[in-house]
Design an enzyme around this catalytic site. Structure first.
Site, PDB file in Angstrom:
ATOM      1  CG  ASP A 225       3.275  -8.519  -7.500  1.00 24.49           C
ATOM      2  OD1 ASP A 225       3.240  -7.326  -7.160  1.00 24.49           O
ATOM      3  OD2 ASP A 225       3.372  -9.460  -6.687  1.00 24.49           O
TER       4      ASP A 225
ATOM      5  CG  HIS B  10      -0.240 -11.406 -10.580  1.00 21.37           C
ATOM      6  ND1 HIS B  10      -1.100 -11.745  -9.558  1.00 21.37           N
ATOM      7  CD2 HIS B  10       1.015 -11.713 -10.165  1.00 21.37           C
ATOM      8  CE1 HIS B  10      -0.380 -12.245  -8.556  1.00 21.37           C
ATOM      9  NE2 HIS B  10       0.894 -12.245  -8.898  1.00 21.37           N
TER      10      HIS B  10
HETATM   11 ZN   LIG Z   1       5.394 -12.163  -9.282  1.00 18.55          ZN
END
Ligand SMILES: [Zn+2]
Length: 213
Positions: free
Chosen positions: A36, A183
């Protein structure tokens, strides 16, 4: 040692929001890696290099702002056969944003993807936060839209993240169809860097394959 992460999605959440995707339980031997917040000019190419080394595919939930800033990396993600999803334009929090602005953030990001020749039906809300009213609005934008949450939050953003524990947690708890969140941002990179290859090696050794959603 505080063992906060990795963390499974609480079992009751899918009962509250049943129209969202948390895992793909009929996936046989497949695991879905998701990254992400990118693309990021240095971190995403590093992730792509690792994925290429193992010949595996993954999923990137990108913000519109980063898609706009780094279009060449978006192209590279697609060229290497990975999947891209929408993560709003500026990483907005659904609990603190009007429906109108939130929907605009999704549409604007979708427009950028389409301009780049990418059509994606995948959406992941920043912080995993949504509301029942907003879910309805997002789904009415496009009937095909798939709101993708996760089954295991790796916690690479947390100071309580311990790489060895994360690997041993996965080897004990992983199951086919799990969706893992990592992430693709500067804050998480020191931890992601330590753990991505060991995670891939551990899961490959257990006979899993990696796939796009
Ligand atoms: Zn995010």
């Amino acid at each position: 040692m505080l063992k906060l992460y990795p963390a499974k999605m609480p079992f009751f959440v899918p009962f509250i929001f049943p129209s969202l995707t948390y895992a793909k339980p009929d996936s046989n031997t497949k695991i879905y890696l998701t990254f992400d917040d990118g693309p990021h000019p240095e971190i995403t190419p590093w992730i792509l290099m690792v994925l290429k080394k193992y010949h595996i595919k993954a999923n990137f939930f990108c913000t519109g702002a980063n898609i706009q800033a780094y279009p060449h990396i978006v192209k590279e993600i697609i060229a290497q056969g990975h999947q891209i999803g929408n993560h709003t334009f500026s990483h907005v929090d659904a609990w603190r944003t009007s429906h109108k602005k939130y929907i605009h953030e999704i549409s604007e990001t979708d427009r950028l993807l389409q301009t780049a020749g990418i059509s994606s039906k995948l959406f992941r809300p920043p912080y995993g936060r949504l509301t029942p009213g907003l879910i309805k609005k997002i789904q009415s934008l496009n009937k095909e839209i798939e709101i993708v949450m996760w089954s295991i939050l790796m916690g690479d953003f947390s100071r309580f993240f311990v790489p060895d524990y994360a690997i041993s947690y996965l080897s004990h708890h992983i199951k086919a169809g799990d969706i893992l969140v990592f992430h693709d941002n500067a804050h998480s990179f020191p931890r992601l860097k330590q753990v991505l290859e060991p995670v891939i090696n551990t899961l490959l050794a257990k006979g899993y394959q990696f796939a796009t959603l």
